[in-house]
Design a protein around this motif. Structure first.
Motif, short mmCIF file in Angstrom:
data_model
loop_
_atom_site.label_atom_id
_atom_site.label_comp_id
_atom_site.label_asym_id
_atom_site.label_seq_id
_atom_site.Cartn_x
_atom_site.Cartn_y
_atom_site.Cartn_z
N ASN A 11 0.80 -1.23 0.00
CA ASN A 11 0.00 0.00 0.00
C ASN A 11 0.83 1.28 0.00
O ASN A 11 0.35 2.33 -0.43
N VAL A 12 2.05 1.22 0.51
CA VAL A 12 2.89 2.43 0.55
C VAL A 12 3.98 2.40 -0.53
O VAL A 12 4.86 3.26 -0.54
N SER A 13 3.92 1.45 -1.42
CA SER A 13 4.97 1.30 -2.42
C SER A 13 5.05 2.48 -3.40
O SER A 13 6.02 2.61 -4.13
N PHE A 14 4.05 3.35 -3.39
CA PHE A 14 4.08 4.53 -4.26
C PHE A 14 5.08 5.58 -3.78
O PHE A 14 5.46 6.46 -4.52
N ASP A 15 5.52 5.47 -2.52
CA ASP A 15 6.40 6.48 -1.91
C ASP A 15 7.62 5.80 -1.31
O ASP A 15 7.50 5.01 -0.38
N LEU A 16 8.79 6.10 -1.85
CA LEU A 16 10.02 5.45 -1.38
C LEU A 16 10.28 5.70 0.10
O LEU A 16 10.73 4.81 0.82
N GLY A 17 10.01 6.91 0.58
CA GLY A 17 10.25 7.24 1.98
C GLY A 17 9.36 6.45 2.91
O GLY A 17 9.82 5.92 3.94
N LEU A 18 8.08 6.36 2.58
CA LEU A 18 7.15 5.57 3.39
C LEU A 18 7.51 4.09 3.36
O LEU A 18 7.44 3.40 4.37
N PHE A 19 7.87 3.61 2.19
CA PHE A 19 8.24 2.20 2.04
C PHE A 19 9.42 1.88 2.96
O PHE A 19 9.40 0.90 3.69
N ARG A 20 10.43 2.73 2.93
CA ARG A 20 11.62 2.52 3.77
C ARG A 20 11.24 2.53 5.25
O ARG A 20 11.67 1.68 6.02
N LYS A 21 10.43 3.50 5.65
CA LYS A 21 10.01 3.64 7.04
C LYS A 21 9.26 2.39 7.51
O LYS A 21 9.53 1.85 8.58
N GLU A 22 8.33 1.92 6.70
CA GLU A 22 7.53 0.75 7.06
C GLU A 22 8.37 -0.53 7.05
O GLU A 22 8.16 -1.42 7.87
N LEU A 23 9.33 -0.61 6.17
CA LEU A 23 10.21 -1.77 6.12
C LEU A 23 11.07 -1.84 7.38
O LEU A 23 11.24 -2.91 7.98
N ILE A 24 11.58 -0.70 7.81
CA ILE A 24 12.38 -0.66 9.04
C ILE A 24 11.53 -1.07 10.24
O ILE A 24 11.98 -1.84 11.10
N LYS A 25 10.30 -0.56 10.32
CA LYS A 25 9.39 -0.93 11.41
C LYS A 25 9.13 -2.43 11.41
O LYS A 25 9.14 -3.08 12.45
N ALA A 26 8.90 -2.97 10.24
CA ALA A 26 8.59 -4.39 10.12
C ALA A 26 9.73 -5.26 10.62
O ALA A 26 9.51 -6.28 11.28
N LEU A 27 10.96 -4.85 10.35
CA LEU A 27 12.11 -5.64 10.77
C LEU A 27 12.22 -5.72 12.29
O LEU A 27 12.77 -6.68 12.82
N LYS A 28 11.69 -4.73 12.98
CA LYS A 28 11.71 -4.74 14.44
C LYS A 28 10.67 -5.70 15.01
O LYS A 28 10.84 -6.24 16.09
N TRP A 29 9.57 -5.90 14.29
CA TRP A 29 8.45 -6.70 14.79
C TRP A 29 8.54 -8.17 14.42
O TRP A 29 8.03 -9.02 15.13
N LEU A 30 9.13 -8.47 13.29
CA LEU A 30 9.09 -9.82 12.75
C LEU A 30 10.12 -10.74 13.40
O LEU A 30 11.18 -10.30 13.83
N GLN A 31 9.79 -12.01 13.41
CA GLN A 31 10.71 -13.05 13.87
C GLN A 31 11.77 -13.26 12.78
O GLN A 31 11.52 -12.95 11.61
N PRO A 32 12.94 -13.81 13.15
CA PRO A 32 14.00 -14.01 12.14
C PRO A 32 13.55 -14.82 10.92
O PRO A 32 13.93 -14.49 9.79
N SER A 33 12.75 -15.85 11.13
CA SER A 33 12.28 -16.64 9.98
C SER A 33 11.36 -15.81 9.08
O SER A 33 11.35 -15.97 7.86
N GLU A 34 10.59 -14.91 9.68
CA GLU A 34 9.71 -14.05 8.91
C GLU A 34 10.50 -13.00 8.14
O GLU A 34 10.12 -12.62 7.04
N VAL A 35 11.60 -12.54 8.72
CA VAL A 35 12.45 -11.56 8.03
C VAL A 35 13.01 -12.17 6.75
O VAL A 35 13.03 -11.53 5.70
#
Length: 64
Positions: A11-35
């Motif tokens: 949903n945020v792939s239209f904006d590089l800045g938002l994509f980067r921000k959400e990707l960083i957030k996701a890496l904090k939440w996900l388990q290593p196998s999910e990463v």
């Protein structure tokens, strides 16, 4: 959580800045196998458009 992350990133792939921000957030939440699964998914779905962000965020040691 992985499926929710995929939805958000799509949903945020239209904006590089938002994509980067959400990707960083996701890496904090996900388990290593999910990463690992997220890395593969990003590579399959956003290859070309987000290569720089993906390498910076998903493989930080390679961008030094």
């Amino acid at each position: 959580m992985l499926e929710q992350t995929k939805i958000v990133l799509s949903n945020v792939s239209f904006d590089l800045g938002l994509f980067r921000k959400e990707l960083i957030k996701a890496l904090k939440w996900l388990q290593p196998s999910e990463v690992a699964a997220l890395k593969n998914w990003c590579s399959e779905n956003f290859s070309g458009r987000f290569d720089e962000i993906a390498s910076e965020v998903l493989h930080p040691q390679l961008s030094l």
